[in-house]
Design an enzyme around this catalytic site. Structure first.
Site, PDB file in Angstrom:
ATOM      1  N   CYS A   9       0.698  -1.210   0.089  1.00  0.00           N
ATOM      2  CA  CYS A   9       0.183   0.110  -0.045  1.00  0.00           C
ATOM      3  C   CYS A   9       0.868   1.145   0.206  1.00  0.00           C
ATOM      4  O   CYS A   9       1.472   1.477  -0.970  1.00  0.00           O
ATOM      5  CB  CYS A   9      -1.094  -0.047   1.146  1.00  0.00           C
TER       6      CYS A   9
ATOM      7  N   HIS B  48      -3.912  -5.366  -0.038  1.00  0.00           N
ATOM      8  CA  HIS B  48      -3.468  -5.775   1.307  1.00  0.00           C
ATOM      9  C   HIS B  48      -3.547  -7.363   1.604  1.00  0.00           C
ATOM     10  O   HIS B  48      -4.517  -7.985   1.510  1.00  0.00           O
ATOM     11  CB  HIS B  48      -4.372  -5.479   2.350  1.00  0.00           C
TER      12      HIS B  48
ATOM     13  N   GLU C 105      -2.216  -9.379   3.614  1.00  0.00           N
ATOM     14  CA  GLU C 105      -2.627  -9.734   4.799  1.00  0.00           C
ATOM     15  C   GLU C 105      -3.947  -9.724   5.110  1.00  0.00           C
ATOM     16  O   GLU C 105      -4.577 -10.406   6.345  1.00  0.00           O
ATOM     17  CB  GLU C 105      -1.811  -9.090   6.084  1.00  0.00           C
TER      18      GLU C 105
END
Length: 370
Positions: free
Chosen positions: A257, A343, A345
């Site tokens: 990001c 993202h 994760e």
């Protein structure tokens, strides 16, 4: 909640549009750039994501708060959004494992939340008109007074915000006997990133956002990580200069990001403010290197210019957003450095892209064995 506590609430947008709603009991005035998230679950992780600092959150799904909050699912040390705008706000929770109701959680974090807003109409308006500043209030009832307050709010464009959410002191996360040591620059890091690195055998040494490259390199880490975070990447030239030095070290680097944008700027690319950004947990991505598709979690209002990537001699496009063709991932062709705009994760969201953490570990293995 008793009707007498549900006083009128007002949302005023920068373009003069007004929406009306009701108080949730979490009264006050809050302002920031308005944005919306389309995710139907994971509201606690969204509200505690540091990348949302300075933004008023509109939840596109109708029911918020129905399963309460659970301390193990936070992404930072507290609620990071500036305020909440929703349709139905539940003051009760149905999950046995919940620690608190969302109401109590917001109250403890001193956050304003309004409900009974026509969020479908609001989201459509933001989609058409773009991201803009806004103000919500249950205490200021005159539109002219709200306009005067809103005029004081700075634009997100040109705003540096990592300093507001980054750790102030270095800390270590993970097993001290882990096979890999990673130096991470905290631009607004999510806890789930640390969890994913630790699960793959990394001990992560986390440093404040303005840490010099020399300090990170002095750790003699196996790899470097650049985190997500809020604000305009172009407003952080000092960080970009340090990232250039990190890239020159030749160490494996992974950016997510805002970290992706720092790598891009340090590689001679430029960024721009998007019309209304990508925020949700069902965004489609294509991995150009493999041809595979991924459903991903996203939260960003700025992006890297595609024409700059295509013109670069040292940067290769690796991922593209299938909805609008924007840059979703890059890698350097001269050093083991790669990054993605989304993202992997998740937290909340699908796990399709978690292989990127494995890719980072593989790069560190290759560097150690070289």
């Amino acid at each position: 909640m008793a009707y007498e506590h549900r006083k009128p609430a007002i949302l005023l947008l920068e373009d003069g549009t007004v929406f009306y709603g009701r108080s949730t009991g979490l009264d006050g005035t809050a302002w920031g750039e308005i944005c919306f998230n389309t995710g139907m679950t994971g509201y606690q992780e969204i509200f505690t994501d540091p990348s949302y600092f300075g933004q008023l959150m509109v939840t596109a799904t109708a029911h918020i708060g129905n399963y309460g909050t659970f301390e193990e699912e936070v992404e930072s040390d507290g609620v990071k959004i500036a305020g909440l705008i929703c349709k139905n706000f539940s003051t009760h929770q149905s999950r046995p494992a919940a620690d608190h109701t969302l109401y109590d959680y917001f109250k403890a974090n001193n956050k304003v939340a309004i409900c009974d807003v026509d969020t479908r109409a609001l989201v459509r308006h933001i989609r058409d008109s773009g991201a803009m500043n806004a103000i919500i209030s249950t205490e200021i009832t005159q539109i002219d007074d709200l306009k005067a307050e809103l005029a004081k709010v700075p634009s997100m464009e040109g705003l540096e915000l990592s300093s507001k959410v980054s750790t102030t002191e270095p800390f270590v996360y993970g097993d001290e006997n882990a096979p890999f040591k990673v130096a991470a620059l905290d631009l607004g890091i999510k806890k789930n990133i640390l969890r994913n690195l630790a699960e793959r055998g990394c001990q992560v040494h986390v440093y404040p956002w303005n840490t010099p490259a020399s300090t990170l390199l002095a750790l003699n880490a196996d790899g470097l990580f650049l985190s997500n975070g809020p604000g305009d990447p172009a407003a952080m030239p000092g960080v970009v200069d340090e990232v250039k030095k990190l890239i020159e070290s030749g160490l494996p680097i992974f950016g997510i990001c805002l970290g992706h944008q720092m790598i891009s700027l340090a590689s001679g690319l430029s960024t721009y403010k998007m019309h209304n950004g990508h925020r949700g947990i069902n965004h489609p991505i294509k991995n150009i290197l493999t041809g595979n598709g991924e459903i991903t979690s996203q939260n960003h209002g700025f992006a890297v210019k595609m024409e700059d990537v295509e013109a670069s001699e040292i940067v290769e496009l690796t991922h593209v957003h299938l909805n609008d063709g924007t840059v979703a991932g890059i890698r350097r062709t001269d050093v083991p450095v790669f990054s993605v705009q989304y993202h992997p994760e998740a937290g909340p969201g699908p796990h399709d892209a978690r292989y990127l953490f494995d890719q980072f570990v593989d790069n560190m293995k290759s560097a150690v064995n070289a």
